[in-house]
Design a protein around this motif. Structure first.
Motif, mmCIF file in Angstrom:
data_model
loop_
_atom_site.group_PDB
_atom_site.id
_atom_site.type_symbol
_atom_site.label_atom_id
_atom_site.label_comp_id
_atom_site.label_asym_id
_atom_site.label_seq_id
_atom_site.Cartn_x
_atom_site.Cartn_y
_atom_site.Cartn_z
ATOM 1 N N LYS A 1 8.585 3.163 13.013
ATOM 2 C CA LYS A 1 7.331 2.787 12.349
ATOM 3 C C LYS A 1 6.190 3.679 12.821
ATOM 4 O O LYS A 1 5.336 4.094 12.040
ATOM 5 C CB LYS A 1 7.007 1.312 12.624
ATOM 6 C CG LYS A 1 7.955 0.378 11.914
ATOM 7 C CD LYS A 1 7.555 -1.065 12.067
ATOM 8 C CE LYS A 1 8.615 -1.941 11.425
ATOM 9 N NZ LYS A 1 8.113 -3.073 10.696
ATOM 10 N N THR B 1 -1.722 -2.752 4.924
ATOM 11 C CA THR B 1 -1.536 -3.900 5.821
ATOM 12 C C THR B 1 -0.102 -3.909 6.330
ATOM 13 O O THR B 1 0.819 -3.618 5.563
ATOM 14 C CB THR B 1 -1.836 -5.198 5.041
ATOM 15 O OG1 THR B 1 -3.201 -5.169 4.632
ATOM 16 C CG2 THR B 1 -1.595 -6.439 5.901
ATOM 17 N N SER C 1 2.878 -3.764 9.934
ATOM 18 C CA SER C 1 3.176 -3.233 11.257
ATOM 19 C C SER C 1 3.487 -1.738 11.249
ATOM 20 O O SER C 1 3.550 -1.114 12.306
ATOM 21 C CB SER C 1 4.369 -3.993 11.852
ATOM 22 O OG SER C 1 5.479 -3.910 10.993
ATOM 23 N N THR C 2 3.688 -1.132 10.075
ATOM 24 C CA THR C 2 3.940 0.312 9.998
ATOM 25 C C THR C 2 2.621 1.059 9.843
ATOM 26 O O THR C 2 2.313 1.981 10.622
ATOM 27 C CB THR C 2 4.896 0.640 8.830
ATOM 28 O OG1 THR C 2 5.986 -0.286 8.854
ATOM 29 C CG2 THR C 2 5.422 2.058 8.930
ATOM 30 N N GLY D 1 2.422 0.299 3.826
ATOM 31 C CA GLY D 1 3.842 0.076 4.091
ATOM 32 C C GLY D 1 4.538 -0.499 2.866
ATOM 33 O O GLY D 1 3.946 -0.647 1.798
ATOM 34 N N ASP E 1 8.144 -3.275 1.820
ATOM 35 C CA ASP E 1 9.275 -4.090 2.284
ATOM 36 C C ASP E 1 10.596 -3.516 1.795
ATOM 37 O O ASP E 1 11.624 -3.662 2.464
ATOM 38 C CB ASP E 1 9.091 -5.535 1.808
ATOM 39 C CG ASP E 1 7.804 -6.117 2.362
ATOM 40 O OD1 ASP E 1 7.696 -6.228 3.591
ATOM 41 O OD2 ASP E 1 6.885 -6.394 1.576
ATOM 42 N N LYS F 1 6.460 -5.036 -2.222
ATOM 43 C CA LYS F 1 5.444 -5.206 -1.182
ATOM 44 C C LYS F 1 4.994 -6.660 -1.165
ATOM 45 O O LYS F 1 5.289 -7.423 -2.057
ATOM 46 C CB LYS F 1 4.237 -4.296 -1.463
ATOM 47 C CG LYS F 1 4.544 -2.836 -1.186
ATOM 48 C CD LYS F 1 3.319 -1.924 -1.315
ATOM 49 C CE LYS F 1 2.083 -2.362 -0.594
ATOM 50 N NZ LYS F 1 2.256 -2.632 0.840
ATOM 51 N N GLY F 2 4.262 -6.995 -0.109
ATOM 52 C CA GLY F 2 3.696 -8.336 -0.049
ATOM 53 C C GLY F 2 4.274 -9.207 1.038
ATOM 54 O O GLY F 2 3.933 -10.385 1.147
ATOM 55 N N GLY G 1 3.476 -9.242 3.943
ATOM 56 C CA GLY G 1 2.325 -9.732 4.723
ATOM 57 C C GLY G 1 1.344 -10.530 3.887
ATOM 58 O O GLY G 1 0.308 -10.968 4.390
ATOM 59 N N GLY G 2 1.642 -10.682 2.616
ATOM 60 C CA GLY G 2 0.804 -11.520 1.758
ATOM 61 C C GLY G 2 -0.429 -10.820 1.198
ATOM 62 O O GLY G 2 -1.292 -11.455 0.611
ATOM 63 N N ALA G 3 -0.485 -9.495 1.350
ATOM 64 C CA ALA G 3 -1.701 -8.773 0.933
ATOM 65 C C ALA G 3 -1.501 -8.007 -0.374
ATOM 66 O O ALA G 3 -2.275 -7.117 -0.708
ATOM 67 C CB ALA G 3 -2.131 -7.818 2.042
ATOM 68 N N GLU H 1 -3.635 -4.835 -2.070
ATOM 69 C CA GLU H 1 -2.891 -3.571 -1.895
ATOM 70 C C GLU H 1 -2.677 -2.877 -3.238
ATOM 71 O O GLU H 1 -2.805 -1.654 -3.343
ATOM 72 C CB GLU H 1 -1.538 -3.854 -1.226
ATOM 73 C CG GLU H 1 -1.691 -4.280 0.230
ATOM 74 C CD GLU H 1 -0.384 -4.704 0.882
ATOM 75 O OE1 GLU H 1 -0.302 -4.628 2.103
ATOM 76 O OE2 GLU H 1 0.546 -5.123 0.170
ATOM 77 N N LYS I 1 13.958 0.014 5.216
ATOM 78 C CA LYS I 1 13.313 -0.345 3.944
ATOM 79 C C LYS I 1 13.969 0.345 2.744
ATOM 80 O O LYS I 1 13.714 -0.025 1.607
ATOM 81 C CB LYS I 1 11.827 0.035 3.974
ATOM 82 C CG LYS I 1 11.060 -0.461 5.197
ATOM 83 C CD LYS I 1 10.937 -1.953 5.185
ATOM 84 C CE LYS I 1 10.196 -2.538 6.369
ATOM 85 N NZ LYS I 1 8.906 -2.012 6.639
HETATM 86 O O1 LIG Z 1 3.135 -5.322 1.732
HETATM 87 C C1 LIG Z 1 2.810 -5.494 2.872
HETATM 88 C C2 LIG Z 1 1.855 -6.524 3.302
HETATM 89 O O2 LIG Z 1 1.475 -7.336 2.239
HETATM 90 C C3 LIG Z 1 3.378 -4.603 3.925
HETATM 91 O O3 LIG Z 1 3.034 -3.302 3.617
HETATM 92 C C4 LIG Z 1 4.855 -4.752 3.957
HETATM 93 O O4 LIG Z 1 5.135 -6.116 4.168
HETATM 94 C C5 LIG Z 1 5.492 -3.909 5.053
HETATM 95 O O5 LIG Z 1 5.092 -4.392 6.291
HETATM 96 P P1 LIG Z 1 5.636 -3.791 7.658
HETATM 97 O O6 LIG Z 1 5.110 -2.401 7.739
HETATM 98 O O7 LIG Z 1 5.073 -4.716 8.697
HETATM 99 O O8 LIG Z 1 7.135 -3.850 7.611
#
Ligand SMILES: O=C(CO)[C@H](O)[C@H](O)COP(=O)(O)O
Length: 223
Positions: A4, A25, A27-28, A81, A83, A93-94, A96-98, A102, A120
């Motif tokens: 990451k 949004t 962790s990456t 980032g 998923d 994506k989503g 993280g709920g954003a 995004e 991913k």
């Molecule tokens: O879409 C997202 C948040 O809504 C993130 O970008 C996605 O969940 C990837 O997250 P991570 O980098 O923590 O794996």
């Protein structure tokens, strides 16, 4: 350096002095933002537009100047980032709920750079439950309409066991579609359902995907 961090830091190469930068949004992209904070400290002049309250807080801690979407004509580059990423650079994506902010920010950007660790990368989207943001009013009915498209939506909960509330005051339904073979069609079909605000399918949006290959080397794909 973990994957990451490798891909997250690589993405700062797309950021130049004077740019308006969409800040994703997760962790990456966290590592992208950390690195941008360091570069700002060293004199890089940028303005960030965060995709979430969480990212806004991080950017503020790092003294990255922020600007609001209403105050800019365009965004030069957005970095975020994912998923899941398939072979055509379609994304889920989503996590993280954003996803809503995004998608708004990715769409407003001249260039959309995706940072994703090797886990991913998928052949076909769908192993990750597709997040769909819905208004709370009548969400059970909305979920029934979504179910007709081929999944059993699950209301996302927060750690306290209550409904997770997005930054926009909405709920998230996590939708386990077994295989998403036509992501563009599903994206449109979901957004036609009253009560659906947006869904986490990002099709034909990524311009660059930064990931890691089987030899742990950073791999940059321009779409
Ligand atoms: O879409 C997202 C948040 O809504 C993130 O970008 C996605 O969940 C990837 O997250 P991570 O980098 O923590 O794996």
């Amino acid at each position: 350096m973990n994957e990451k961090q490798l891909v997250g830091e690589k993405a700062v190469e797309y950021v130049k002095d004077g740019m308006i930068v969409g800040l994703g949004t997760g962790s990456t992209v966290y590592y992208t933002i950390l690195k941008l904070g360091k570069l700002v400290q060293e004199g890089l002049q940028i303005k960030g537009i965060p995709t979430s309250v969480q990212t806004a807080m991080l950017a503020k801690e790092l003294n990255i100047p922020l600007v609001e979407l209403k105050d800019v004509e365009h965004i030069d580059v957005a970095i975020d980032g994912a998923d899941e990423v398939d072979g055509q650079a379609a994304l889920i994506k989503g996590g993280g709920g954003a996803l809503l902010r995004e998608k708004i920010i990715a769409r407003a950007s001249k260039m959309f750079v995706v940072v994703a660790d090797a886990k991913k990368n998928v052949q076909t989207l769908g192993a990750f439950s597709l997040p769909v943001e819905v208004v709370p009013f009548g969400f059970e009915m909305t979920a029934r309409h979504i179910a007709k498209l081929g999944c059993e939506p699950v209301l996302r909960l927060n750690p306290a066991g209550e409904a997770f509330i997005s930054d926009n005051g909405n709920y998230i339904l996590d939708c386990p579609f077994p295989e998403i073979n036509r992501p563009a069609e599903l994206e449109r079909a979901l957004n036609m359902i009253p009560g659906v605000v947006e869904n986490g399918l990002f099709v034909d949006m990524a311009d660059v995907v930064i990931t890691v290959d089987e030899h742990q080397q950073v791999k940059v794909t321009t779409v």
